[in-house]
Design a protein around this motif. Structure first.
Motif, PDB file in Angstrom:
ATOM      1  N   ILE A   1       1.186  -1.262  -0.310  1.00  0.00           N
ATOM      2  CA  ILE A   1       0.323  -0.192  -0.386  1.00  0.00           C
ATOM      3  C   ILE A   1       0.735   1.280   0.211  1.00  0.00           C
ATOM      4  N   TYR A   2       2.189   0.870   1.027  1.00  0.00           N
ATOM      5  CA  TYR A   2       3.310   2.234   1.295  1.00  0.00           C
ATOM      6  C   TYR A   2       3.730   2.440  -0.631  1.00  0.00           C
ATOM      7  N   LEU A   3       3.726   1.470  -0.909  1.00  0.00           N
ATOM      8  CA  LEU A   3       4.444   1.898  -2.557  1.00  0.00           C
ATOM      9  C   LEU A   3       3.733   2.326  -3.665  1.00  0.00           C
ATOM     10  N   PHE A   4       2.117   1.956  -3.705  1.00  0.00           N
ATOM     11  CA  PHE A   4       1.610   2.189  -4.159  1.00  0.00           C
ATOM     12  C   PHE A   4       1.057   3.622  -4.462  1.00  0.00           C
ATOM     13  N   LEU A   5       1.119   3.463  -3.367  1.00  0.00           N
ATOM     14  CA  LEU A   5       0.548   5.868  -2.843  1.00  0.00           C
ATOM     15  C   LEU A   5       2.029   6.121  -2.952  1.00  0.00           C
ATOM     16  N   TRP A   6       2.958   5.398  -3.324  1.00  0.00           N
ATOM     17  CA  TRP A   6       3.564   6.737  -3.709  1.00  0.00           C
ATOM     18  C   TRP A   6       4.214   6.887  -4.843  1.00  0.00           C
ATOM     19  N   ILE A   7       3.588   5.549  -5.625  1.00  0.00           N
ATOM     20  CA  ILE A   7       3.733   5.929  -7.149  1.00  0.00           C
ATOM     21  C   ILE A   7       2.515   6.630  -7.844  1.00  0.00           C
ATOM     22  N   PHE A   8       1.237   5.728  -7.566  1.00  0.00           N
ATOM     23  CA  PHE A   8       0.393   6.968  -7.942  1.00  0.00           C
ATOM     24  C   PHE A   8       0.374   8.330  -7.502  1.00  0.00           C
ATOM     25  N   GLY A   9       0.397   8.112  -6.212  1.00  0.00           N
ATOM     26  CA  GLY A   9       0.590   9.780  -5.954  1.00  0.00           C
ATOM     27  C   GLY A   9       1.738  10.806  -6.686  1.00  0.00           C
ATOM     28  N   SER A  10       2.898  10.237  -6.988  1.00  0.00           N
ATOM     29  CA  SER A  10       3.603  10.936  -7.578  1.00  0.00           C
ATOM     30  C   SER A  10       2.907  10.867  -8.561  1.00  0.00           C
ATOM     31  N   LEU A  11       3.267  10.457  -9.369  1.00  0.00           N
ATOM     32  CA  LEU A  11       2.776  10.592 -10.882  1.00  0.00           C
ATOM     33  C   LEU A  11       1.551  11.804 -11.074  1.00  0.00           C
ATOM     34  N   SER A  12       0.487  11.246  -9.983  1.00  0.00           N
ATOM     35  CA  SER A  12      -1.355  12.345  -9.909  1.00  0.00           C
ATOM     36  C   SER A  12      -0.756  13.696  -9.667  1.00  0.00           C
ATOM     37  N   LEU A  13       0.886  13.837  -8.531  1.00  0.00           N
ATOM     38  CA  LEU A  13       1.417  15.067  -7.961  1.00  0.00           C
ATOM     39  C   LEU A  13       1.443  16.369  -9.398  1.00  0.00           C
ATOM     40  N   GLY A  14       3.045  14.901 -10.494  1.00  0.00           N
ATOM     41  CA  GLY A  14       3.412  15.983 -11.431  1.00  0.00           C
ATOM     42  C   GLY A  14       2.492  15.912 -12.501  1.00  0.00           C
ATOM     43  N   LEU A  15       1.855  14.960 -12.731  1.00  0.00           N
ATOM     44  CA  LEU A  15       0.601  15.570 -14.207  1.00  0.00           C
ATOM     45  C   LEU A  15      -0.432  17.138 -13.105  1.00  0.00           C
ATOM     46  N   ALA A  16      -0.628  17.031 -11.990  1.00  0.00           N
ATOM     47  CA  ALA A  16      -1.498  17.650 -11.672  1.00  0.00           C
ATOM     48  C   ALA A  16      -0.108  19.199 -12.259  1.00  0.00           C
ATOM     49  N   LEU A  17       1.084  19.519 -11.445  1.00  0.00           N
ATOM     50  CA  LEU A  17       1.426  20.524 -11.258  1.00  0.00           C
ATOM     51  C   LEU A  17       2.405  21.121 -12.626  1.00  0.00           C
ATOM     52  N   GLU A  18       2.634  20.189 -13.793  1.00  0.00           N
ATOM     53  CA  GLU A  18       3.358  19.808 -14.629  1.00  0.00           C
ATOM     54  C   GLU A  18       1.747  20.695 -15.657  1.00  0.00           C
ATOM     55  N   ARG A  19       0.354  20.608 -15.551  1.00  0.00           N
ATOM     56  CA  ARG A  19      -0.324  21.180 -16.598  1.00  0.00           C
ATOM     57  C   ARG A  19      -0.654  23.103 -15.373  1.00  0.00           C
ATOM     58  N   THR A  20      -0.492  22.578 -14.254  1.00  0.00           N
ATOM     59  CA  THR A  20      -0.698  24.116 -14.063  1.00  0.00           C
ATOM     60  C   THR A  20       0.803  25.086 -14.028  1.00  0.00           C
ATOM     61  N   ILE A  21       1.714  24.227 -14.303  1.00  0.00           N
ATOM     62  CA  ILE A  21       2.660  24.895 -14.385  1.00  0.00           C
ATOM     63  C   ILE A  21       3.329  25.448 -16.162  1.00  0.00           C
ATOM     64  N   GLY A  22       1.980  24.247 -17.240  1.00  0.00           N
ATOM     65  CA  GLY A  22       2.191  24.675 -18.567  1.00  0.00           C
ATOM     66  C   GLY A  22       1.400  25.684 -18.944  1.00  0.00           C
ATOM     67  N   ARG A  23       0.108  25.927 -18.086  1.00  0.00           N
ATOM     68  CA  ARG A  23      -0.485  26.762 -18.337  1.00  0.00           C
ATOM     69  C   ARG A  23      -0.205  28.655 -18.187  1.00  0.00           C
ATOM     70  N   ARG A  24       0.368  28.211 -16.727  1.00  0.00           N
ATOM     71  CA  ARG A  24       0.815  29.488 -16.391  1.00  0.00           C
ATOM     72  C   ARG A  24       1.820  29.915 -17.585  1.00  0.00           C
ATOM     73  N   GLY A  25       2.717  28.990 -18.584  1.00  0.00           N
ATOM     74  CA  GLY A  25       3.924  29.077 -18.976  1.00  0.00           C
ATOM     75  C   GLY A  25       3.013  29.299 -20.675  1.00  0.00           C
ATOM     76  N   SER A  26       2.294  29.496 -20.887  1.00  0.00           N
ATOM     77  CA  SER A  26       1.294  29.585 -21.625  1.00  0.00           C
ATOM     78  C   SER A  26       0.663  30.518 -22.094  1.00  0.00           C
ATOM     79  N   ALA A  27       0.782  31.228 -20.937  1.00  0.00           N
ATOM     80  CA  ALA A  27      -0.469  31.917 -20.267  1.00  0.00           C
ATOM     81  C   ALA A  27       0.229  34.072 -20.870  1.00  0.00           C
TER      82      ALA A  27
END
Length: 270
Positions: free
Chosen positions: A244-270
């Motif tokens: 459970i700890y490992l899968f939280l790391w895997i899916f949590g980091s991927l979800s956080l990274g995609l969310a941050l990338e989308r937010t930063i990408g929008r700011r960069g294109s604004a």
């Protein structure tokens, strides 16, 4: 190496097929560019990336043999070293190279056909192929030396290895978001990666430590991934994997990274 960006051409009834074909050609061009520019502008230099896990295996095995340290499990020091180096390096290279790929190919994202996710995905594919080739080369060398590198529980070992790749993708995605705001994070993460590698149990069996120390070592997810692979080689090891700890790391980091990338990408294109 210049990257030839394919054009989508005029819209037509085949526009969807054209876009798919263009996307695949963009990925192919990015992957070839990565392989050519990684080492000295030659495809032969790409072999260096494949040989790194082999070098780690020999260095660890040589150090243990020089100190007359027997393998903590099994009969071969080289097999023991390989079971630690393969998953640890799979994570480390993917999580680091995705970040470096964005830094090296950032100008390409100004083309409308190339997105940040395309650069990330192409680098992930190259790293996965490199990792698989490294594993095949290590297995070939061990067989040639008369050793048996096949785990007793193949499914367990493969799942641990694939989970290391998945965690590398997740953490690498977070690194991509951070590096676009703090370029100096690359050097910081390299230092962190070295510490994680040393503490991941590649050169020792963490379960041999006192319970108090082992408890804190297991907070390092890389250590548990290494143990997961080794559990496939010796199911009797006193190891308990917190899946459970490992899968939280895997899916949590991927979800956080995609969310941050989308937010930063929008700011960069604004």
């Amino acid at each position: 190496m210049q990257l030839e960006i394919p054009s989508l051409g005029p819209r037509s009834i085949f526009s969807k097929a054209e876009r798919i074909d263009s996307y695949l050609r963009v990925l192919n061009a990015l992957m070839l560019r990565d392989m050519r520019t990684r080492f000295a502008g030659s495809y032969w230099g790409y072999l260096v990336q494949v040989l790194w896990p082999v070098a780690h295996m020999f260095i660890i095995a040589t150090a243990m043999a020089f100190r007359h340290v027997p393998p903590p499990f099994g009969d071969s020091t080289m097999v023991f070293a390989a079971t630690g180096a393969i998953p640890a390096l799979a994570f480390q290279y993917i999580s680091r190279e995705i970040m470096k790929g964005i830094m090296q190919n950032k100008p390409l994202t100004y083309y409308p056909q190339v997105r940040t996710l395309d650069v990330m995905f192409s680098r992930v594919l190259v790293e996965i192929v490199s990792s698989f080739l490294g594993v095949m080369l290590i297995l070939t060398i061990l067989f040639a030396l008369g050793l048996n590198p096949i785990p007793k529980d193949i499914t367990t070992a493969i799942c641990g290895y694939l989970s290391a790749i998945a965690l590398g993708i997740g953490v690498g995605t977070v690194n991509v978001a951070i590096i676009q705001v703090f370029p100096g994070w690359l050097l910081g993460y390299i230092g962190i990666g070295i510490l994680l590698y040393i503490a991941s149990g590649v050169m020792f069996l963490a379960s041999d430590f006192p319970e108090q120390i082992y408890y804190y070592l297991k907070w390092n997810p890389i250590l548990q991934l290494v143990e997961w692979v080794r559990l496939g080689y010796d199911p009797t090891l006193p190891i308990t994997i917190d899946y459970i700890y490992l899968f939280l790391w895997i899916f949590g980091s991927l979800s956080l990274g995609l969310a941050l990338e989308r937010t930063i990408g929008r700011r960069g294109s604004a």
